[in-house]
Write an enzyme that holds these catalytic residues in place. Structure first.
Site, short mmCIF file in Angstrom:
data_model
loop_
_atom_site.label_atom_id
_atom_site.label_comp_id
_atom_site.label_asym_id
_atom_site.label_seq_id
_atom_site.Cartn_x
_atom_site.Cartn_y
_atom_site.Cartn_z
N ASP A 1 0.83 -1.20 0.00
CA ASP A 1 0.00 0.00 0.00
C ASP A 1 0.87 1.26 0.00
OD1 ASP A 1 -2.34 1.44 0.02
OD2 ASP A 1 -2.68 1.25 2.17
N HIS B 1 3.21 3.02 -8.78
CA HIS B 1 3.13 1.58 -9.04
C HIS B 1 4.39 1.08 -9.75
CE1 HIS B 1 -0.99 1.42 -7.66
NE2 HIS B 1 -1.31 2.41 -8.47
N LEU C 1 11.54 -20.46 -3.87
CA LEU C 1 10.47 -19.65 -3.33
C LEU C 1 9.19 -19.79 -4.14
CD1 LEU C 1 9.64 -17.27 -1.34
CD2 LEU C 1 10.30 -15.75 -3.22
#
Length: 254
Positions: A24, A41, A135
């Site tokens: 956020d 972004h 991962l």
């Protein structure tokens, strides 16, 4: 790894196996700099890279990033279009790097609303990395926790209608098998950046025993040092799962 990133692991504590992050603050970061919202972004992509690298360094098994919620369609059309384009570029330019580092990519959420071209890029990316054993990187896109629960309920309801399942046989474990990320350990730690302190319809079912860490840092400013600060906070916490501290100590002595 430099000394500033060394973590102190107290006796009896362990690193989180699965970390979830609500990324956020991109728009506010851009606004502070008098830039268009999409610039925030784009800048946040560097933070994604840093967090992935930090998780790999620390042996974290899974990382789930909340990239685009089902509510984000309500944002200005130009911003949504820009986000979709950014998603496409990321799939084009980043996936082969993930593959080279043995990272498995999965996109979770209701993908039906995305363009056919984007859906194909997603399928191709998942297929390319499906066999990787490092991962597990999960990107939540057009995802909502309530949607996740509803689709799980619908799946079980259909099995009941088809006569495959008795409603009395529905258990938490069976329900859990129907929600997103059921094959992974539930998130041990959720990090939210940007100063807000809520989960915003993210992984509602999966967060039953998750520890939370809230950072005032906007997502584009969240780097590896910020990640390790969150990990260090997690390592100070006693996770009891309904038990007492005395019971946990007794288990350690056994």
């Amino acid at each position: 790894m430099t000394s500033e990133h060394q973590l102190i692991i107290p006796p009896g504590r362990s690193m989180p196996r699965h970390i979830a992050i609500i990324m956020d603050g991109n728009n506010r970061w851009a606004k502070e700099r008098r830039l268009p919202g999409l610039a925030g972004h784009k800048a946040g992509v560097n933070s994604v890279r840093a967090v992935i690298e930090g998780c790999v360094e620390q042996g974290v098994e899974a990382l789930t990033l909340f990239a685009f919620s089902s509510e984000n369609w309500k944002r200005p059309a130009l911003e949504v279009k820009g986000l979709m384009q950014l998603f496409m570029r990321a799939l084009e330019h980043e996936v082969r790097k993930l593959h080279r580092h043995n990272i498995r990519l999965r996109i979770v959420g209701d993908l039906s609303r995305f363009s056919p071209e984007l859906q194909k890029r997603i399928r191709d990316a998942e297929e390319l990395t499906a066999g990787n054993t490092g991962l597990a990187l999960n990107i939540a896109a057009n995802y909502g926790g309530r949607w996740d629960i509803v689709q799980a309920a619908r799946s079980l309801a259909q099995r009941c209608v088809d006569g495959e399942l008795d409603p009395a046989d529905i258990t938490e474990d069976l329900f859990n098998e129907q929600v997103s990320l059921a094959d992974l350990a539930p998130p041990d730690l959720c990090i939210r950046t940007g100063g807000e302190q809520r989960i915003s319809n993210f992984l509602i079912w999966q967060f039953a025993y998750t520890e939370f860490y809230f950072s005032d840092c906007f997502w584009p400013d969240f780097d590896k040092a910020e990640l390790f600060a969150a990990l260090q906070s997690f390592l100070t916490r006693e996770r009891r799962f309904g038990r007492t501290s005395e019971q946990l100590e007794a288990d350690k002595r056994c």
